[in-house]
Design an enzyme around this catalytic site. Sequence first.
Site, PDB file in Angstrom:
ATOM      1  N   PHE A 199       0.856  -1.190   0.000  1.00 40.04           N
ATOM      2  CA  PHE A 199       0.000   0.000   0.000  1.00 40.04           C
ATOM      3  C   PHE A 199       0.889   1.236   0.000  1.00 40.04           C
ATOM      4  CE2 PHE A 199      -2.302   3.516   1.858  1.00 40.04           C
ATOM      5  CZ  PHE A 199      -3.488   3.479   1.133  1.00 40.04           C
ATOM      6  N   ASP A 259       9.367   2.557   1.418  1.00 34.06           N
ATOM      7  CA  ASP A 259       8.203   3.295   1.920  1.00 34.06           C
ATOM      8  C   ASP A 259       8.086   3.035   3.415  1.00 34.06           C
ATOM      9  OD1 ASP A 259       5.725   4.193   2.718  1.00 34.06           O
ATOM     10  OD2 ASP A 259       4.658   3.482   0.940  1.00 34.06           O
ATOM     11  N   LYS A 296       3.173   9.518   8.208  1.00 31.40           N
ATOM     12  CA  LYS A 296       2.313   9.278   9.372  1.00 31.40           C
ATOM     13  C   LYS A 296       2.821   9.826  10.724  1.00 31.40           C
ATOM     14  CE  LYS A 296      -0.727   5.766   7.638  1.00 31.40           C
ATOM     15  NZ  LYS A 296      -0.391   5.080   6.383  1.00 31.40           N
TER      16      LYS A 296
HETATM   17  C1  LIG Z   1      -0.661   5.336   5.005  1.00 31.31           C
HETATM   18  C2  LIG Z   1       0.372   4.930   4.037  1.00 31.31           C
HETATM   19  C3  LIG Z   1       0.584   5.656   2.854  1.00 31.31           C
HETATM   20  C4  LIG Z   1      -0.299   6.799   2.446  1.00 31.31           C
HETATM   21  O1  LIG Z   1      -0.208   7.875   3.316  1.00 31.31           O
HETATM   22  P1  LIG Z   1      -1.347   9.025   3.264  1.00 31.31           P
HETATM   23  O2  LIG Z   1      -0.827  10.060   4.219  1.00 31.31           O
HETATM   24  O3  LIG Z   1      -2.622   8.398   3.667  1.00 31.31           O
HETATM   25  O4  LIG Z   1      -1.408   9.527   1.880  1.00 31.31           O
HETATM   26  C5  LIG Z   1       1.619   5.261   2.050  1.00 31.31           C
HETATM   27  N1  LIG Z   1       2.392   4.208   2.342  1.00 31.31           N
HETATM   28  C6  LIG Z   1       2.222   3.493   3.470  1.00 31.31           C
HETATM   29  C7  LIG Z   1       3.137   2.354   3.767  1.00 31.31           C
HETATM   30  C8  LIG Z   1       1.200   3.819   4.351  1.00 31.31           C
HETATM   31  O5  LIG Z   1       1.008   3.094   5.448  1.00 31.31           O
END
Ligand SMILES: *Cc1c(COP(=O)(O)O)cnc(C)c1O
Length: 442
Positions: free
Chosen positions: A166, A251, A280
């Site tokens: 994700f 990521d 986050k």
């Molecule tokens: C939450 C998340 C995103 C997206 O972040 P947003 O601030 O919601 O756009 C991207 N990568 C990972 C691994 C995430 O957990």
Amino acid sequence: MTEEHPAGTPAAPSTTDLSNANAAAVTGTGTGEQWLARYKDSLMGVFGSPQRVLVRGAGALVWDADGKEYLDLLGGIAVNALGHAHPFVTSVIASQLSTLGHVSNFFTSPTQIALAEKLLELSQAPAGSKVFFANSGTEANEAAFKLARGHGGKERPTILALEGGFHGRTMGALAMTAKAAYREPFEPMPAGVRHIAFNDINALRDAMDSSVAALVIEPIQGEAGVRPLSAEYLQAARELTREHGALLIMDEVQTGIGRTGSWFAGIESGITPDAMTLAKGLGGGFPIGAIITFGEGPSTVLSAGQHGTTFGGNPVATAAALATLHVLESQNVLENVRTVSTIFAEGLGKVDGVTDVRAFGLLVGFDLAEDIAAGVVAAALDAGFIINAPRPNTIRLAPPLNLTAEQARSFLDALPALIATATAAHHAAATAATETTTEKSS
Ligand SMILES: *Cc1c(COP(=O)(O)O)cnc(C)c1O
């Protein structure tokens, strides 16, 4: 009597009706039910129906519009690193906002520079490494996507991402996100992304060729239910990308900033990526995202004018992040993360009906013997705990990093009853379904 103002200074608006200095003075009040009815009539339905209307938080506790208290074990999905309304973070934000709130990126500010320096220090980035600030995780990953394009050019259009991954909801990040249901309604996607099997070194080796610009991975997949890549896979990912001249993009939007008990999960595994995305937990609840590029090569791919943002890196967001990092560091919060993680791991392992526990710091996933995760979430809410079900049989916890041992234990003590309630409801529903089928066929 009217107040006097120096010539040319506009009169401040009357403060009588805003003297509360709180949004509630503007919104008015209502019960949870009243608010949810208004929500339904005014908010786009993309999130389904919200579980509760929350009005206040303090530390790991939040309160809903009806005054009910909850222990927040989701932390805004790994965002509220220091819980809600942390006094130091809120005072730094308020003071920055009342000093200098926003400037365009034709200008910079001390907090932006200091935060970039701090992130380079914490990520042990080598000389020549750089930072770009955005406002969210998906935006940080958009920058990563453009970095891959900029690096690969037309000769190397392929970006490899993993099944289960994700990366966000905007088009570039969405293209890298595995779940077909998120992507397919919005095709065509930006071209070039291929999804390969999770944690499968052979699949990666097979996919790696001279058309690959980048490999994008999460060291631990959060949305997929807290699934880690093996140390061997991370090592192979580093070696194979280097061998083929592709970028390794990590990521760490969910796993970064102390979530797993170290500053960054990938770096802790001994891997230096070419780029790492963050968001986050970084702002302690205030929106901010970032991409760090490691070393001179990746840091010079995007040149002046090739990328940008209006809000990204603004003084308030960067001050919020600096304050958050300062507290995490000066109060040894990462040590607390490791301690409380062990309490969850050991405690969950002893609960009947829990079949697998994956605790990486305070990113905790555990599986249930049946597909009752949604029922457990509902029972938990009724009992005053906020948790999350990323999969039908998986619960995820991502609480504030300063959660106390006592707070963790209060959930562990409550969990057997929550599972029993959800199991009973699940079986009752199954029985009812069978009876309906029997009636129809008779
Ligand atoms: C939450 C998340 C995103 C997206 O972040 P947003 O601030 O919601 O756009 C991207 N990568 C990972 C691994 C995430 O957990």
